[in-house]
Design a protein around this motif. Sequence first.
Motif, mmCIF file in Angstrom:
data_model
loop_
_atom_site.group_PDB
_atom_site.id
_atom_site.type_symbol
_atom_site.label_atom_id
_atom_site.label_comp_id
_atom_site.label_asym_id
_atom_site.label_seq_id
_atom_site.Cartn_x
_atom_site.Cartn_y
_atom_site.Cartn_z
ATOM 1 N N PHE A 71 0.840 -1.189 0.000
ATOM 2 C CA PHE A 71 0.000 0.000 0.000
ATOM 3 C C PHE A 71 0.880 1.246 0.000
ATOM 4 C CE2 PHE A 71 -2.873 -3.147 1.681
ATOM 5 C CZ PHE A 71 -4.118 -2.769 1.204
ATOM 6 N N THR A 101 -1.382 -0.628 -4.009
ATOM 7 C CA THR A 101 -2.628 0.120 -3.901
ATOM 8 C C THR A 101 -2.344 1.511 -3.344
ATOM 9 O OG1 THR A 101 -3.883 -1.913 -3.526
ATOM 10 C CG2 THR A 101 -4.912 0.147 -2.840
ATOM 11 N N ILE A 162 -9.444 6.544 -3.633
ATOM 12 C CA ILE A 162 -8.996 5.154 -3.553
ATOM 13 C C ILE A 162 -9.297 4.473 -4.880
ATOM 14 C CG2 ILE A 162 -9.275 4.994 -1.043
ATOM 15 C CD1 ILE A 162 -11.885 3.554 -1.465
ATOM 16 N N PRO A 163 -8.531 3.428 -5.229
ATOM 17 C CA PRO A 163 -8.767 2.742 -6.508
ATOM 18 C C PRO A 163 -10.093 2.006 -6.529
ATOM 19 C CG PRO A 163 -7.063 1.634 -5.241
ATOM 20 C CD PRO A 163 -7.385 2.891 -4.497
ATOM 21 N N GLN A 165 -10.983 -1.002 -7.208
ATOM 22 C CA GLN A 165 -11.101 -2.326 -6.577
ATOM 23 C C GLN A 165 -11.269 -2.220 -5.072
ATOM 24 O OE1 GLN A 165 -8.404 -1.213 -8.176
ATOM 25 N NE2 GLN A 165 -6.481 -1.918 -7.276
ATOM 26 N N ILE A 166 -10.723 -1.165 -4.456
ATOM 27 C CA ILE A 166 -10.925 -0.928 -3.030
ATOM 28 C C ILE A 166 -12.289 -0.268 -2.802
ATOM 29 C CG2 ILE A 166 -10.068 0.283 -0.985
ATOM 30 C CD1 ILE A 166 -8.298 -1.993 -1.754
#
Length: 199
Positions: A71, A101, A162-163, A165-166
């Motif tokens: 991260f 991430t 945040i991306p 997928q998150i």
Amino acid sequence: MLQETHFKKDHTPLLNHTCFNQWFHSVPPSSATKGVSITIHKNFPLHVLSTLINPEGRYLFLKGALGSLTFTFCNIYAPNTMQSKWICRVLELLRDFAEGTVILGGDLNLTLCPQLDSSAGLSNTFGTAPMDSWRVLHPTTKDYFFYSVAHRSNQRLDYLFIPIQILSSSTKANIGSLLLSDHAPIFLEVILNLCLIGD
């Protein structure tokens, strides 16, 4: 992620909090202005690998491992003029530093969606920008983090990107109460797939 911490260089307080046991700071050199911090909860076993600390107290990047996942956290406090240009420079630095991430948050000192994020319906910048996590979960809600005396309006200047997928694992996002600052905190709850993290 905290902004406008106002800690003085070489006088960062020893913060012994029962829930947050790792603290990282970017502190300006000459006065107790600006300042950003990142703190890690004791139940989030992040092994910090590296940091990039702005000596002016404007940004702080932190890279860490959580099991097999990496991260990168970025906390920024933009100036109140020329924000777009400054943010572009910081994002270039982040691109070179980041792995895994990326979670970016902070006080951008601008409203990205003036019609919803400012009670006056105005922004102090031009152009478009990506939606933030709170806005995606509250697409039509008007709620604010900050009251600007100068502009006589409530504004939402603080964001957490945040991306996707998150974001798909995010269950709720809330705006907290004004207690310790003139900005209200953002709370975002994300459920991580522990099977991906490993031992």
